[in-house]
Design an enzyme around this catalytic site. Structure first.
Site: not given
Ligand SMILES: Nc1ccccc1C(=O)C[C@H](N)C(=O)O
Ligand SMILES: [Zn+2]
Ligand SMILES: [Zn+2]
Length: 206
Positions: A18, A48, A52, A54, A58, A159, A171
């Site tokens: 990210w 992340h 992975h 969440d 998060h 989310h 994800e």
């Protein structure tokens, strides 16, 4: 038939991260020569990164941490559906697909073409999909994308809507060679007590 296939991203320094987040690194921190017996490694990464889950913490300070999540969500039957070429995925895009009795739904979009480069834009989930899927009994949603929301979203509406409907998020799957259909899934998080998510080794079997 009956063999497990890996649907996880390999974790090395080439994995996409990210923008602005911690780069991935693995190093032998204490070599066999130094220790006299063994190589002892160390990893540094953002949670992340790659494939992975969440945890609700998060995106919600009051949300569950990884250790509190029900393991049964991450093991069991899953349906893979193929939804390429959409800019977003909502009830309209998915309503043609039979999802009756599905607990775990994996969406292959093929939208993240070069997984070594963080994407500029991704198809996102429309928040209203959460209520629709929870009504059908879905408890886990997985995608071949780094987020369920637009990459520049601060509100993270998908989310939040998924979490408030009891749907957990997986994800960064690799579904390039996975045909639509029914599979067994294992994608267990690590027993991280305080964490906001966890890398997983995700595998599928027909
Ligand atoms: N790593 C980040 C760094 C900064 C800002 C967002 C992220 C995220 O990971 C958000 C993404 N929607 C996610 O759940 O994976
Ligand atoms: Zn994440
Ligand atoms: Zn996420």
């Amino acid at each position: 038939m009956g063999t497990w296939i890996d649907i996880s991203q390999p974790l090395d320094e080439k994995v996409a991260v990210w923008p602005g987040d911690t780069p991935f690194s693995y190093k032998v921190n204490w070599s066999k020569e130094e220790s006299g017996s063994v190589n002892v490694g160390q990893i540094t990464m953002s949670i992340h990164t790659g494939t992975h889950i969440d945890a609700p913490f998060h995106f919600d300070n009051e949300g569950k941490r990884v250790i509190e999540l029900d393991l049964n969500l991450y093991i069991g039957s899953a349906r893979v559906v193929y939804l390429p070429n959409y800019t977003s995925i909502g009830v309209g895009e998915i309503s043609g697909i039979d999802l009756n009795g599905i607990t775990r739904l994996l969406i292959r979009t093929d939208a993240w073409k070069d997984r070594r480069v963080f994407p500029q834009t991704i198809p996102h989930l429309q928040p209203a999909l959460a209520a629709y899927l929870s009504e059908l009994g879905v408890r886990l949603i997985g995608l071949d994308l780094p987020s369920v929301d637009p990459l520049d979203s601060k509100e993270l509406l998908a989310h939040h809507e998924l979490a408030s409907h009891g749907i957990h998020i997986l994800e960064g799957l690799v579904l390039d060679d996975v045909l639509p259909g029914d599979y067994e899934l294992i994608a267990l998080p690590l027993p991280l007590v305080e964490a906001d998510g966890s890398p997983v080794r995700a595998v599928l079997k027909k």
